[in-house]
Design a protein around this motif. Structure first.
Motif, PDB file in Angstrom:
ATOM      1  N   ASP A   4       0.815  -1.205   0.000  1.00  8.83           N
ATOM      2  CA  ASP A   4       0.000   0.000   0.000  1.00  8.83           C
ATOM      3  C   ASP A   4       0.853   1.261   0.000  1.00  8.83           C
ATOM      4  OD1 ASP A   4      -2.323  -1.414  -0.053  1.00  8.83           O
ATOM      5  OD2 ASP A   4      -2.428  -1.587   2.127  1.00  8.83           O
ATOM      6  N   THR A   5       2.191   1.109   0.023  1.00 11.35           N
ATOM      7  CA  THR A   5       3.062   2.288  -0.073  1.00 11.35           C
ATOM      8  C   THR A   5       2.670   3.073  -1.321  1.00 11.35           C
ATOM      9  OG1 THR A   5       4.835   1.043   0.914  1.00 11.35           O
ATOM     10  CG2 THR A   5       5.449   3.070  -0.218  1.00 11.35           C
ATOM     11  N   PRO A   6       2.374   4.384  -1.166  1.00  9.01           N
ATOM     12  CA  PRO A   6       1.954   5.142  -2.344  1.00  9.01           C
ATOM     13  C   PRO A   6       2.986   5.082  -3.452  1.00  9.01           C
ATOM     14  CG  PRO A   6       1.745   6.426  -0.320  1.00  9.01           C
ATOM     15  CD  PRO A   6       2.472   5.185   0.039  1.00  9.01           C
ATOM     16  N   SER A   7       2.491   5.077  -4.682  1.00 13.12           N
ATOM     17  CA  SER A   7       3.383   4.927  -5.829  1.00 13.12           C
ATOM     18  C   SER A   7       4.461   6.008  -5.855  1.00 13.12           C
ATOM     19  CB  SER A   7       2.559   4.955  -7.107  1.00 13.12           C
ATOM     20  OG  SER A   7       3.374   4.876  -8.216  1.00 13.12           O
ATOM     21  N   ALA A   8       4.081   7.248  -5.419  1.00 11.65           N
ATOM     22  CA  ALA A   8       5.050   8.346  -5.459  1.00 11.65           C
ATOM     23  C   ALA A   8       6.232   8.091  -4.524  1.00 11.65           C
ATOM     24  CB  ALA A   8       4.365   9.648  -5.079  1.00 11.65           C
ATOM     25  N   ASN A   9       6.038   7.262  -3.494  1.00 10.90           N
ATOM     26  CA  ASN A   9       7.118   6.992  -2.541  1.00 10.90           C
ATOM     27  C   ASN A   9       7.975   5.804  -2.959  1.00 10.90           C
ATOM     28  OD1 ASN A   9       5.771   8.898  -1.189  1.00 10.90           O
ATOM     29  ND2 ASN A   9       5.369   7.714   0.653  1.00 10.90           N
ATOM     30  N   ARG A  10       7.617   5.155  -4.034  1.00  6.20           N
ATOM     31  CA  ARG A  10       8.359   3.970  -4.452  1.00  6.20           C
ATOM     32  C   ARG A  10       9.439   4.341  -5.467  1.00  6.20           C
ATOM     33  NH1 ARG A  10       5.940  -0.986  -3.768  1.00  6.20           N
ATOM     34  NH2 ARG A  10       3.998  -0.897  -2.619  1.00  6.20           N
ATOM     35  N   VAL A  11      10.528   3.593  -5.408  1.00  9.03           N
ATOM     36  CA  VAL A  11      11.563   3.774  -6.408  1.00  9.03           C
ATOM     37  C   VAL A  11      11.096   3.086  -7.696  1.00  9.03           C
ATOM     38  CG1 VAL A  11      13.925   3.193  -7.017  1.00  9.03           C
ATOM     39  CG2 VAL A  11      13.375   3.870  -4.678  1.00  9.03           C
ATOM     40  N   HIS A  12      11.073   3.825  -8.780  1.00 14.32           N
ATOM     41  CA  HIS A  12      10.634   3.265 -10.067  1.00 14.32           C
ATOM     42  C   HIS A  12      11.858   2.835 -10.881  1.00 14.32           C
ATOM     43  CE1 HIS A  12       6.875   4.953  -8.820  1.00 14.32           C
ATOM     44  NE2 HIS A  12       6.263   4.651  -9.947  1.00 14.32           N
ATOM     45  N   ILE A  13      11.889   1.550 -11.230  1.00 13.93           N
ATOM     46  CA  ILE A  13      13.033   0.993 -11.965  1.00 13.93           C
ATOM     47  C   ILE A  13      12.559   0.487 -13.324  1.00 13.93           C
ATOM     48  CG2 ILE A  13      14.891  -0.718 -11.900  1.00 13.93           C
ATOM     49  CD1 ILE A  13      14.203  -0.884  -8.790  1.00 13.93           C
ATOM     50  N   GLY A  14      13.063   1.082 -14.392  1.00 13.79           N
ATOM     51  CA  GLY A  14      12.651   0.680 -15.743  1.00 13.79           C
ATOM     52  C   GLY A  14      13.703  -0.194 -16.403  1.00 13.79           C
ATOM     53  N   VAL A  50       9.222  -0.885  -4.449  1.00 11.31           N
ATOM     54  CA  VAL A  50       9.634  -0.415  -5.781  1.00 11.31           C
ATOM     55  C   VAL A  50       8.495  -0.619  -6.781  1.00 11.31           C
ATOM     56  CG1 VAL A  50      12.083  -0.995  -5.423  1.00 11.31           C
ATOM     57  CG2 VAL A  50      10.558  -2.679  -6.466  1.00 11.31           C
ATOM     58  N   VAL A  51       8.613   0.045  -7.906  1.00 15.72           N
ATOM     59  CA  VAL A  51       7.790  -0.309  -9.063  1.00 15.72           C
ATOM     60  C   VAL A  51       8.765  -0.753 -10.154  1.00 15.72           C
ATOM     61  CG1 VAL A  51       6.176   0.489 -10.828  1.00 15.72           C
ATOM     62  CG2 VAL A  51       6.000   1.375  -8.503  1.00 15.72           C
ATOM     63  N   ILE A  52       8.595  -1.986 -10.637  1.00 17.60           N
ATOM     64  CA  ILE A  52       9.436  -2.513 -11.711  1.00 17.60           C
ATOM     65  C   ILE A  52       8.665  -2.362 -13.024  1.00 17.60           C
ATOM     66  CG2 ILE A  52      10.494  -4.621 -12.645  1.00 17.60           C
ATOM     67  CD1 ILE A  52      11.904  -4.102 -10.165  1.00 17.60           C
ATOM     68  N   ILE A  53       9.347  -1.830 -14.020  1.00 23.58           N
ATOM     69  CA  ILE A  53       8.663  -1.605 -15.306  1.00 23.58           C
ATOM     70  C   ILE A  53       9.417  -2.326 -16.427  1.00 23.58           C
ATOM     71  CG2 ILE A  53       7.728   0.137 -16.877  1.00 23.58           C
ATOM     72  CD1 ILE A  53       8.314   2.149 -14.433  1.00 23.58           C
ATOM     73  N   ASP A  54       8.727  -3.277 -17.056  1.00 25.59           N
ATOM     74  CA  ASP A  54       9.268  -3.964 -18.228  1.00 25.59           C
ATOM     75  C   ASP A  54       8.752  -3.200 -19.449  1.00 25.59           C
ATOM     76  OD1 ASP A  54      10.434  -5.806 -19.915  1.00 25.59           O
ATOM     77  OD2 ASP A  54       8.870  -7.340 -19.638  1.00 25.59           O
ATOM     78  N   LEU A  80       6.671 -12.574 -13.926  1.00 25.52           N
ATOM     79  CA  LEU A  80       5.774 -11.440 -14.177  1.00 25.52           C
ATOM     80  C   LEU A  80       5.543 -11.237 -15.659  1.00 25.52           C
ATOM     81  CD1 LEU A  80       7.360  -8.701 -11.893  1.00 25.52           C
ATOM     82  CD2 LEU A  80       5.291 -10.013 -11.468  1.00 25.52           C
ATOM     83  N   ALA A  81       6.610 -11.417 -16.424  1.00 26.75           N
ATOM     84  CA  ALA A  81       6.577 -11.012 -17.816  1.00 26.75           C
ATOM     85  C   ALA A  81       6.722 -12.224 -18.729  1.00 26.75           C
ATOM     86  CB  ALA A  81       7.712 -10.022 -18.076  1.00 26.75           C
ATOM     87  N   VAL A  82       6.034 -12.164 -19.871  1.00 29.25           N
ATOM     88  CA  VAL A  82       6.129 -13.257 -20.847  1.00 29.25           C
ATOM     89  C   VAL A  82       7.483 -13.176 -21.536  1.00 29.25           C
ATOM     90  CG1 VAL A  82       5.102 -14.272 -22.916  1.00 29.25           C
ATOM     91  CG2 VAL A  82       3.651 -13.128 -21.225  1.00 29.25           C
ATOM     92  N   VAL A  83       8.122 -14.348 -21.611  1.00 24.93           N
ATOM     93  CA  VAL A  83       9.443 -14.444 -22.237  1.00 24.93           C
ATOM     94  C   VAL A  83       9.315 -15.335 -23.460  1.00 24.93           C
ATOM     95  CG1 VAL A  83      11.721 -15.488 -21.931  1.00 24.93           C
ATOM     96  CG2 VAL A  83      10.712 -14.141 -20.077  1.00 24.93           C
ATOM     97  N   SER A  84       9.892 -14.908 -24.590  1.00 22.22           N
ATOM     98  CA  SER A  84       9.955 -15.830 -25.732  1.00 22.22           C
ATOM     99  C   SER A  84      11.056 -15.383 -26.670  1.00 22.22           C
ATOM    100  CB  SER A  84       8.616 -15.877 -26.465  1.00 22.22           C
ATOM    101  OG  SER A  84       8.631 -14.996 -27.556  1.00 22.22           O
ATOM    102  N   ASP A  85      11.406 -16.273 -27.600  1.00 24.20           N
ATOM    103  CA  ASP A  85      12.464 -15.897 -28.539  1.00 24.20           C
ATOM    104  C   ASP A  85      11.908 -15.135 -29.739  1.00 24.20           C
ATOM    105  OD1 ASP A  85      11.166 -17.952 -29.693  1.00 24.20           O
ATOM    106  OD2 ASP A  85      12.877 -19.319 -29.818  1.00 24.20           O
ATOM    107  N   PRO A 140       4.309  -1.347 -21.882  1.00 21.18           N
ATOM    108  CA  PRO A 140       5.029  -1.332 -20.600  1.00 21.18           C
ATOM    109  C   PRO A 140       4.212  -2.074 -19.543  1.00 21.18           C
ATOM    110  CG  PRO A 140       4.971   0.859 -21.569  1.00 21.18           C
ATOM    111  CD  PRO A 140       4.042  -0.001 -22.384  1.00 21.18           C
ATOM    112  N   VAL A 141       4.901  -2.889 -18.745  1.00 22.24           N
ATOM    113  CA  VAL A 141       4.236  -3.655 -17.684  1.00 22.24           C
ATOM    114  C   VAL A 141       4.747  -3.134 -16.341  1.00 22.24           C
ATOM    115  CG1 VAL A 141       3.931  -5.945 -16.658  1.00 22.24           C
ATOM    116  CG2 VAL A 141       4.083  -5.704 -19.146  1.00 22.24           C
ATOM    117  N   TYR A 142       3.837  -2.657 -15.465  1.00 26.09           N
ATOM    118  CA  TYR A 142       4.217  -2.094 -14.169  1.00 26.09           C
ATOM    119  C   TYR A 142       3.905  -3.093 -13.069  1.00 26.09           C
ATOM    120  CZ  TYR A 142       4.316   2.490 -16.435  1.00 26.09           C
ATOM    121  OH  TYR A 142       4.603   3.540 -17.252  1.00 26.09           O
ATOM    122  N   LYS A 143       4.837  -3.266 -12.163  1.00 28.17           N
ATOM    123  CA  LYS A 143       4.560  -4.147 -11.030  1.00 28.17           C
ATOM    124  C   LYS A 143       5.103  -3.515  -9.745  1.00 28.17           C
ATOM    125  CE  LYS A 143       3.756  -7.885  -8.631  1.00 28.17           C
ATOM    126  NZ  LYS A 143       2.402  -8.247  -8.213  1.00 28.17           N
TER     127      LYS A 143
END
Ligand SMILES: Nc1nc2c(ncn2[C@@H]2O[C@H](COP(=O)(O)OP(=O)(O)OP(=O)(O)O)[C@@H](O)[C@H]2O)c(=O)[nH]1
Ligand SMILES: [Mg+2]
Length: 315
Positions: free
Chosen positions: A5-15, A62-66, A36-41, A49-52
């Motif tokens: 529940d940590t607000p998004s603004a307080n999270r470190v965003h990593i792209g 954190v927010v991780i962004i693929d 989290l993310a689909v992997v394929s060749d 973009p996928v946010y988690k």
């Protein structure tokens, strides 16, 4: 309340950025320990973009962004690239994922230029180290770059540590209230327990303020608005600051003596997020919009309201 529940603004965003098939999604999965993310060749697997949001040790919330590959072509490809560029505005740190068996491409170099231009800290993660036969190449990585293998989970902890070093952001060093008080100070927090209060817990800003008071080495005394007068009397003028729930502000303002600083959880949160100036200006404008006839001057000498560091506001 969970840490998620940590607000998004307080999270470190990593792209995570890079060319198609470099292994961005694979590396996101390896770093998070989740699929989290689909992997394929197939190049161009990730199309949006996928946010988690997650708790990622040793970094914290954190927010991780693929993101889709930056080298995508065609009309749809260009749309994806523009979406990826929009992500740049939201991140604190970037991981440029490069297929280590291929090396840096022109698109990668363009991205690093963009990071520099936008003052974004970045790490180059040379992925697929397992495919690189020449060990010396893998060992000789420059500063802020690292060799990893998402598939074999090699170098992942080191990558997380490197991200951690680059993410000591303003958000992490900024204090909610700690820079307004001294060790040994007494702070009274006013939290009405009424029907609007969530059952069985305190809300996050209240928890965060208590935590920050404790971290400063000051003392937090918590009471309801109904007990405030009595609490202040028993603390006999030793109180440096009163922080109240905004709903009770008018009532609390009448109780707190003029020589004690007064603020609210919302004011502290707005200051923390860098939104206080805009909020104060907005409130001023709203105040002036009011019909003069409706103004109440109930208290001609209200307590001083702490709106910013070293700044008091007399209404
Ligand atoms: N050998 C090896 N293969 C890897 C590694 N990491 C990813 N791959 C493979 O590389 C291919 C692409 O991986 P993805 O994670 O989908 O790559 P991506 O960068 O997200 O690709 P797009 O979403 O298409 O832009 C897959 O076949 C993965 O199995 C690695 O460390 N070593
Ligand atoms: Mg992908």
């Amino acid at each position: 309340m969970s840490l998620n529940d940590t607000p998004s603004a307080n999270r470190v965003h990593i792209g995570f950025f890079g060319c198609r098939n470099a292994g961005k999604s694979s590396l996101v999965n390896a770093v998070t320990g989740q699929s989290l993310a689909v992997v394929s060749d197939v190049a161009g697997t990730t199309t949006d973009p996928v946010y988690k949001s997650m708790e990622l040790l040793p970094l914290g919330p954190v927010v991780i962004i693929d993101t889709p590959g930056i080298d995508d072509t065609g009309e749809l490809g260009e749309l994806r690239v523009s979406k990826t560029r929009q992500v740049l505005a939201k991140i604190d740190v970037a991981v440029l994922v490069v297929d280590g068996s291929v090396g840096l491409s022109a698109a990668d170099r363009e991205l690093t230029e963009l990071f520099k231009e936008k003052n974004i800290n970045y790490i180059i993660a040379y992925n697929k180290s397992d495919l690189v036969k020449d060990d010396t190449q893998v060992q000789n990585s420059a500063e802020n770059s690292i060799w990893v293998s998402a598939e074999h989970r090699q170098g992942i902890e080191e990558l997380k540590e490197l991200i951690g070093k680059l993410t000591v952001t303003d958000t992490m060093t900024r204090r909610l209230v700690g820079d307004l008080i001294q060790p040994g100070d007494m702070v009274v927090l006013v939290i009405p327990i009424d029907s609007a209060a969530p059952k069985g817990r305190l809300i996050l800003p209240q928890q965060q303020v208590i935590r920050d008071v404790l971290e400063t080495g000051a003392t937090a005394v918590v009471c309801r608005d109904t007990e405030l007068e009595d609490t202040l009397r028993r603390l006999e003028g030793n109180v440096s600051l009163v922080v109240t729930d905004s709903q009770a502000f008018a009532k609390v303002m009448k109780i707190v003596p003029y020589d004690i600083y007064l603020t609210s959880f919302s004011i502290l949160m707005a200051r923390f997020k860098g939104q206080l100036d805009a909020a104060v200006n907005g409130a001023y404008v709203l105040d002036r919009l009011r019909d003069e006839g409706q103004r109440t001057d109930a208290d001609s000498r209200p307590p001083r309201i702490l709106i910013a560091e070293g700044c008091t506001h007399h209404r």
